[in-house]
Design an enzyme around this catalytic site. Structure first.
Site, mmCIF file in Angstrom:
data_model
loop_
_atom_site.group_PDB
_atom_site.id
_atom_site.type_symbol
_atom_site.label_atom_id
_atom_site.label_comp_id
_atom_site.label_asym_id
_atom_site.label_seq_id
_atom_site.Cartn_x
_atom_site.Cartn_y
_atom_site.Cartn_z
ATOM 1 N N ASN A 243 1.798 2.970 -2.777
ATOM 2 C CA ASN A 243 0.931 3.907 -3.300
ATOM 3 C C ASN A 243 -0.220 4.421 -2.824
ATOM 4 O O ASN A 243 -0.588 5.755 -3.285
ATOM 5 C CB ASN A 243 0.611 3.392 -4.976
ATOM 6 C CG ASN A 243 1.644 3.344 -5.789
ATOM 7 O OD1 ASN A 243 2.142 4.435 -6.239
ATOM 8 N ND2 ASN A 243 2.309 2.078 -5.852
ATOM 9 N N MET B 136 -4.079 -7.120 -6.890
ATOM 10 C CA MET B 136 -3.562 -8.006 -8.083
ATOM 11 C C MET B 136 -4.694 -9.112 -8.259
ATOM 12 O O MET B 136 -4.442 -9.985 -8.234
ATOM 13 C CB MET B 136 -2.459 -8.846 -6.896
ATOM 14 C CG MET B 136 -1.290 -7.910 -6.873
ATOM 15 S SD MET B 136 -0.539 -7.297 -8.143
ATOM 16 C CE MET B 136 0.344 -8.523 -8.971
ATOM 17 N N ARG B 137 -5.983 -8.483 -8.732
ATOM 18 C CA ARG B 137 -7.063 -9.443 -9.218
ATOM 19 C C ARG B 137 -7.197 -8.989 -10.390
ATOM 20 O O ARG B 137 -7.414 -7.575 -10.716
ATOM 21 C CB ARG B 137 -8.004 -9.489 -8.397
ATOM 22 C CG ARG B 137 -8.015 -9.973 -7.131
ATOM 23 C CD ARG B 137 -7.517 -11.381 -6.863
ATOM 24 N NE ARG B 137 -8.335 -12.406 -7.370
ATOM 25 C CZ ARG B 137 -7.810 -13.653 -7.401
ATOM 26 N NH1 ARG B 137 -6.624 -13.931 -7.109
ATOM 27 N NH2 ARG B 137 -8.552 -14.502 -7.770
ATOM 28 N N ILE B 138 -7.247 -9.844 -11.592
ATOM 29 C CA ILE B 138 -7.779 -9.447 -12.804
ATOM 30 C C ILE B 138 -9.240 -9.365 -12.745
ATOM 31 O O ILE B 138 -9.856 -10.133 -12.199
ATOM 32 C CB ILE B 138 -7.255 -10.483 -13.950
ATOM 33 C CG1 ILE B 138 -6.046 -10.433 -14.162
ATOM 34 C CG2 ILE B 138 -8.181 -10.267 -15.144
ATOM 35 C CD1 ILE B 138 -5.272 -11.468 -15.187
ATOM 36 N N SER C 117 3.327 4.073 -15.435
ATOM 37 C CA SER C 117 2.310 4.488 -16.153
ATOM 38 C C SER C 117 0.995 4.437 -15.338
ATOM 39 O O SER C 117 0.756 3.549 -14.752
ATOM 40 C CB SER C 117 2.057 3.677 -17.406
ATOM 41 O OG SER C 117 3.265 3.521 -18.206
ATOM 42 N N ARG D 89 -15.624 -15.437 -10.409
ATOM 43 C CA ARG D 89 -15.153 -13.996 -10.245
ATOM 44 C C ARG D 89 -16.187 -13.201 -10.289
ATOM 45 O O ARG D 89 -16.384 -12.125 -9.539
ATOM 46 C CB ARG D 89 -14.423 -13.902 -11.547
ATOM 47 C CG ARG D 89 -12.952 -14.348 -11.599
ATOM 48 C CD ARG D 89 -12.270 -13.690 -12.899
ATOM 49 N NE ARG D 89 -10.833 -14.453 -12.890
ATOM 50 C CZ ARG D 89 -9.667 -14.178 -12.296
ATOM 51 N NH1 ARG D 89 -9.711 -13.019 -11.642
ATOM 52 N NH2 ARG D 89 -8.540 -14.848 -12.327
ATOM 53 N N HIS E 196 1.019 1.244 -13.101
ATOM 54 C CA HIS E 196 1.643 -0.070 -13.605
ATOM 55 C C HIS E 196 3.031 0.339 -13.859
ATOM 56 O O HIS E 196 3.393 1.247 -14.366
ATOM 57 C CB HIS E 196 1.094 -0.354 -15.099
ATOM 58 C CG HIS E 196 1.865 -1.536 -15.561
ATOM 59 N ND1 HIS E 196 1.494 -2.983 -14.998
ATOM 60 C CD2 HIS E 196 2.585 -1.826 -16.334
ATOM 61 C CE1 HIS E 196 2.107 -3.881 -15.649
ATOM 62 N NE2 HIS E 196 2.918 -3.319 -16.629
ATOM 63 N N ASP F 45 -3.823 -3.890 -18.602
ATOM 64 C CA ASP F 45 -2.771 -2.845 -18.724
ATOM 65 C C ASP F 45 -2.836 -2.109 -19.932
ATOM 66 O O ASP F 45 -1.818 -1.541 -20.645
ATOM 67 C CB ASP F 45 -1.415 -3.093 -18.489
ATOM 68 C CG ASP F 45 -1.367 -4.113 -17.027
ATOM 69 O OD1 ASP F 45 -2.020 -3.477 -16.104
ATOM 70 O OD2 ASP F 45 -0.564 -5.129 -16.911
ATOM 71 N N GLU G 82 6.705 6.230 -8.783
ATOM 72 C CA GLU G 82 5.253 5.919 -8.772
ATOM 73 C C GLU G 82 4.475 6.925 -7.689
ATOM 74 O O GLU G 82 3.374 7.298 -8.126
ATOM 75 C CB GLU G 82 4.757 4.600 -8.352
ATOM 76 C CG GLU G 82 5.447 3.588 -9.487
ATOM 77 C CD GLU G 82 5.089 2.224 -8.975
ATOM 78 O OE1 GLU G 82 4.076 2.027 -8.391
ATOM 79 O OE2 GLU G 82 5.876 1.310 -9.422
ATOM 80 N N GLY H 127 0.596 -1.357 -0.012
ATOM 81 C CA GLY H 127 0.005 0.082 -0.072
ATOM 82 C C GLY H 127 0.823 1.210 0.037
ATOM 83 O O GLY H 127 0.474 2.453 0.350
ATOM 84 N N ASN I 210 -5.295 2.974 -12.917
ATOM 85 C CA ASN I 210 -4.483 2.064 -12.508
ATOM 86 C C ASN I 210 -2.899 2.365 -12.433
ATOM 87 O O ASN I 210 -2.787 2.991 -13.467
ATOM 88 C CB ASN I 210 -4.520 0.774 -13.189
ATOM 89 C CG ASN I 210 -3.645 -0.582 -12.404
ATOM 90 O OD1 ASN I 210 -3.533 -0.403 -11.347
ATOM 91 N ND2 ASN I 210 -2.754 -1.169 -13.636
ATOM 92 N N GLU J 212 -8.889 -4.258 -21.658
ATOM 93 C CA GLU J 212 -7.526 -4.896 -22.125
ATOM 94 C C GLU J 212 -6.735 -4.695 -20.923
ATOM 95 O O GLU J 212 -6.320 -3.813 -20.662
ATOM 96 C CB GLU J 212 -7.246 -4.051 -23.341
ATOM 97 C CG GLU J 212 -6.051 -4.749 -24.195
ATOM 98 C CD GLU J 212 -5.530 -3.919 -25.275
ATOM 99 O OE1 GLU J 212 -4.437 -4.046 -25.941
ATOM 100 O OE2 GLU J 212 -6.427 -3.038 -25.565
HETATM 101 C C1 GRF Z 1 3.369 -1.128 -7.563
HETATM 102 O O1 GRF Z 1 4.743 -1.387 -8.141
HETATM 103 C C2 GRF Z 1 2.433 -0.940 -8.718
HETATM 104 O O2 GRF Z 1 2.951 -0.334 -9.906
HETATM 105 C C3 GRF Z 1 2.152 -2.363 -8.990
HETATM 106 O O3 GRF Z 1 2.168 -3.035 -7.719
HETATM 107 C C4 GRF Z 1 2.980 -2.551 -6.972
HETATM 108 C C5 GRF Z 1 2.311 -1.980 -5.609
HETATM 109 O O4 GRF Z 1 2.968 -1.464 -4.352
HETATM 110 N N1 GRF Z 1 0.971 -2.517 -9.612
HETATM 111 P P1 GRF Z 1 2.284 -0.879 -3.355
HETATM 112 O O5 GRF Z 1 1.482 -1.612 -2.785
HETATM 113 O O6 GRF Z 1 1.712 0.118 -3.656
HETATM 114 O O7 GRF Z 1 3.516 -0.423 -2.230
#
Ligand code: GRF
Length: 201
Positions: free
Chosen positions: A15, A92-94, A138, A67, A111, A147, A176, A13, A109, A145
């Site tokens: 970000n 981390m779920r599609i 990004s 899902r 990435h 990412d 980020e 977490g 999102n 689609e």
């Molecule tokens: C980051 O690198 C983000 O770009 C990717 O997963 C990571 C998450 O890190 N999708 P955090 O949980 O925000 O520390």
């Protein structure tokens, strides 16, 4: 009126924390209303609580392969918080087309690559293996689609000769934390023009 933002996480977490700290600014056009994790023990949950943001968990595991049922539970938890914008931050779920079309135009999102290069996982190892000179991250709108939605911002840095996937990941993660709050700020003001940040070294 500030836009109401829900942040979806699965991990540490960092970000999410960068977004929440930015949103604490009085002139920021958005506020955090929920941090939701699909993992009950995600480190980001304790971080969100320490920051005073309401949290929720919708564990994907009891739903197995279903899902649609998982996403129905996700929607229920989200709708209770009435968000205007969803920010995926290491979630981390599609997500399926049904969920994405419901939130279309309202979901971002982050990435860890310079899209359209390196969708999916192991982005830093792939950039180094390819001999790329630059790497970065990004922020994009989420579409069906993976990412693949429109890029709203990118931040880039030079790959060093001695970079490993780990050292590169650590430096890109700091980028980020700068990029995502800038893009969310514009997005919350209804602006879509792209942000590009370049960092020396
Ligand atoms: C980051 O690198 C983000 O770009 C990717 O997963 C990571 C998450 O890190 N999708 P955090 O949980 O925000 O520390």
């Amino acid at each position: 009126m500030k836009k109401r933002v829900a942040i979806l996480i699965s991990g540490s977490g960092s970000n999410m924390e960068a977004l929440v700290r930015a949103m604490a600014r009085p002139d920021y056009p958005a506020e955090p209303v929920l941090v939701l994790s699909n993992r009950p023990h995600a480190g980001g949950l304790a971080r969100a609580e320490a920051l005073g943001v309401p949290t929720a968990v919708v564990d994907h595991r009891p739903f197995g392969q279903d899902r649609a049922a998982f996403e129905a539970a996700l929607n229920e938890a989200l709708e209770a918080a009435r968000p205007d914008i969803l920010c995926l931050a290491g979630f981390m779920r599609i997500l399926t087309g049904g969920f994405i079309s419901k939130w279309r135009g309202r979901m971002l999102n982050i990435h860890p690559s310079l899209l359209p290069r390196y969708r999916g996982l192991d982005t830093h190892a792939r950039a180094i293996a390819a001999g790329d000179r630059q790497a970065g991250c990004s922020v994009h709108e989420v579409t069906a689609e993976l990412d693949g939605g429109p890029v709203l911002g990118q931040a880039r840095l030079d790959i060093r000769p001695d970079d490993t996937p780990e050292t590169l990941a650590a430096r890109v993660l700091k980028l980020e934390h700068r990029l995502y709050p800038l893009v969310l700020e514009r997005f919350a003001r209804g602006r879509r023009e792209r942000i590009d940040l370049a960092v020396e070294g």
